[in-house]
Scaffold this active site. Structure first.
Site, mmCIF file in Angstrom:
data_model
loop_
_atom_site.group_PDB
_atom_site.id
_atom_site.type_symbol
_atom_site.label_atom_id
_atom_site.label_comp_id
_atom_site.label_asym_id
_atom_site.label_seq_id
_atom_site.Cartn_x
_atom_site.Cartn_y
_atom_site.Cartn_z
ATOM 1 N N GLU A 206 0.879 -1.238 0.115
ATOM 2 C CA GLU A 206 -0.003 0.001 -0.060
ATOM 3 C C GLU A 206 0.795 1.378 -0.056
ATOM 4 O OE1 GLU A 206 -1.565 -3.075 1.222
ATOM 5 O OE2 GLU A 206 -2.821 -2.556 -0.371
ATOM 6 N N ASN A 283 -1.076 -6.494 -4.732
ATOM 7 C CA ASN A 283 -1.737 -5.663 -5.472
ATOM 8 C C ASN A 283 -0.615 -4.744 -6.203
ATOM 9 O OD1 ASN A 283 -1.818 -4.660 -2.524
ATOM 10 N ND2 ASN A 283 -1.636 -2.615 -4.059
ATOM 11 N N ASP A 325 -7.580 -3.985 -5.318
ATOM 12 C CA ASP A 325 -6.549 -4.473 -4.181
ATOM 13 C C ASP A 325 -6.974 -6.005 -4.010
ATOM 14 O OD1 ASP A 325 -4.656 -4.277 -2.132
ATOM 15 O OD2 ASP A 325 -6.151 -4.343 -0.725
#
Ligand SMILES: [Ca+2]
Ligand SMILES: [Ca+2]
Length: 593
Positions: A206, A283, A325
């Site tokens: 992230e 991701n 995601d």
């Protein structure tokens, strides 16, 4: 979810746990002073007196051949003891215990390791990593487990260190920095031991990091090879360049591969039969897919890696050009089965995107993909020839225009996944996979974003929503040869713990409501449950000790769900935190009936 989303509560809690003194040294038993070898770990599934790997064997089938405890007598399974992890801060206990030579080793929240006497539960030692302010785990301060080899217990920390402790004393043998936590790297997976190497992945998808797999010498911690997961990056072997991952700009535009994500945050499995390591990748960064045209290899994929060199032998991308995601990190479990009359060496993965994949584990060739959740809005199945998803384009979150947010869509599964980190199990007895899954969706929309070191790199916002009136969690038995769900058990709160299955026709898993539960592996009938006092989000194990069969699991509610649960939070708002190792046994006199 903007800026640094975790610094506040992490920073506040760290001062309180600065350093706990090390416990007294445990006596060394001479006959096992050397400890497990790499070959012992390969054989772990066939030695029921210990559990010396994450997954009960490097294939991580989480299958025990033990039958002393079985569907007929599991009602007589009783607690032997519970051991508290203590500490002022508790949060998620996602660890799987290891058992060796009279000791149970567990990792705890906040990068802690504990050794308990496996017969009495008394603490032998505790190690608390000294974590700096400003660590950036996206999804709670968890750890999934340790590795054991020789005289060492090895585990990864939230500030991206890999640490080897003396298993008798808890004292540090070596401590290596694996990445820069200030750039968003962390580590939570249990390391994998292969041929005297520690193989492990990184977290931080992230934050625009670069996913990588490292292999280090188990005795010294020195780096042997590193393989980045994003096309364009160069791997190393013994300190020398060892070829580029993929091809520069083949599936990424411009310099985007430098911040492309693909974190390997769940670690991997190893198959001695094909001599391949299987690692999943997370991701792509940022979440906003309109900012990065292309398939974005090798994000949201399974990679097969040569253990000797770190070279990628094959890849399969479960979600090309991910926009939801859908990390592809889930465990790829080797198994053998006969499909259409042909005996095949296969591997299976239940992906966050809601599909259960079966691949040829030697070549990576696509065999099948079947839905294991109620709903997949983003794709309508997979093309059997190409192995690519049939995207439903209207259900991809829209592109932002200027500073305006893009079109919001409802997507299912939610980004928390049809299945998240919690490992499934495969029974050699029933031939079924037992998948801890969740049925939920999300509203998701994209926003503009630019990369900034150490800051969240999403360009998206979301709200999680339930999609069924009676449940979110569902433990599902999947037949990998047909893609059919054979049975399911529905749970009100999201399931977030690992699964264990045994030749005693049993399946074990925990619930956020606090129960460890046992089910009939063939029918799904609930046979036994025990209330542990906090949510169970760890992975259970079983072993034989002094002629009796034991079961152990961690209890302690936390993980990503309470942090990001949105509207589904009401299903678990009453659950208390905790932090305990629970150990059960079938007393001798109860066995055999
Ligand atoms: Ca074993
Ligand atoms: Ca992710």
């Amino acid at each position: 979810m903007k800026g640094n989303m975790t610094r506040g509560w992490i920073g506040a809690s760290l001062a309180a746990i600065a350093m706990v003194g090390l416990g007294a040294s445990a006596p060394v038993l001479a006959q096992n002073a050397a400890g497990p070898t790499s070959q012992d770990i390969v054989n772990d599934a066939s030695t029921p007196g210990d559990v010396i790997s994450y997954g009960l064997g490097p294939q991580a089938q989480r299958f025990s051949a033990l039958t002393t405890l079985n569907a007929g007598n599991v009602k007589k399974l009783v607690p032997a003891f519970a051991s508290s992890l203590g500490g002022e801060k508790q949060r998620g206990q996602e660890s799987q215990p290891l058992v060796y030579d009279g000791t149970i080793y567990v990792t705890g929240s906040y990068s802690r390791v504990f050794a308990f006497d496996s017969r009495t539960g008394e603490k032998k030692w505790e190690y608390d990593a000294r974590l700096p302010d400003g660590i950036m785990p996206c999804c709670d301060v968890v750890n999934r487990g340790a590795a054991i080899h020789g005289d060492k217990i090895i585990f990864a920390t939230l500030d991206a260190h890999l640490i080897a402790l003396n298993r008798h004393t808890g004292k540090v043998i070596w401590n290596k920095t694996i990445a820069d936590y200030q750039a968003g790297y962390s580590a939570t997976a249990a390391p994998l031991i292969v041929n005297d190497m520690v193989v492990f992945g990184n977290s931080g998808g992230e934050f625009g990091i670069t996913g990588a797999i490292q292999a280090r010498d188990v005795n010294t911690g020195e780096l042997i090879w590193e393989r980045p997961t994003i096309e364009g990056n160069i791997g190393t072997l013994h300190g020398q360049p060892n070829g580029m991952t993929g091809k520069l700009n083949a599936t990424w535009v411009g310099d985007q591969w430098k911040t492309g994500g693909g974190a390997t945050w769940l670690g991997g499995t190893y198959d001695p039969d094909t001599n391949l390591i299987y690692m999943g990748t997370g991701n792509p960064g940022p979440w906003n897919s309109h900012l990065r045209p292309g398939d974005n290899l090798y994000t949201s994929s399974t990679l097969a890696i040569d253990p000797a060199t770190g070279v990628i032998k094959w890849h399969y991308q479960t979600t090309p050009h991910d926009g939801w995601d859908f990390d592809g990190v889930n465990e790829f479990i080797p198994f053998d089965a006969t499909i259409n009359g042909k005996a095949m060496k296969l591997g299976a993965k239940a992906d966050r995107n809601g599909y259960f994949f079966v691949l040829d584990r030697t070549t990576g060739k696509f065999v099948s993909a079947n839905k294991f959740v109620l709903q997949t809005t983003w794709a309508d199945g997979y093309n059997a020839k190409t192995g690519r998803p049939n995207f439903i384009d209207a259900n991809r979150p829209g592109a932002p225009e200027g500073a305006e947010k893009g079109k919001s869509v409802f997507a299912s599964p939610s980004f928390l996944g049809g299945k998240n980190w919690m490992p499934m199990a495969y029974s050699k007895q029933t031939g079924l996979f037992y998948i801890p899954s969740n049925d939920w969706g999300m509203d998701i929309w994209n926003e503009p974003i630019a990369y900034k070191k150490g800051a969240a790199y999403l360009g998206a916002e979301f709200t999680i929503r339930p999609i069924a009136p009676d449940h979110i969690g569902a433990l599902r038995a999947m037949d990998p040869t047909t893609g059919k769900i054979v049975w399911e058990y529905k749970n009100k709160a999201p399931l977030w713990g690992g699964v264990l299955t045994t030749a005693g026709n049993l399946v074990f898993t925990g619930t956020p409501e606090g129960y460890l539960k046992a089910f009939d592996a063939k029918t799904g009938e609930e046979l036994w449950k025990f209330q542990t006092g906090s949510g169970v989000v760890g992975s259970p194990i079983t072993w034989v000790q002094d002629g009796e069969q034991y079961v152990a699991v961690m209890s302690g509610w936390g993980g990503a769900v309470p942090l990001w649960g949105g509207e589904v939070a009401k299903t678990f708002k009453e659950i208390s935190q905790g932090g305990s190792l629970w150990v059960f046994k079938l007393p001798k006199e109860a066995a055999g009936n």
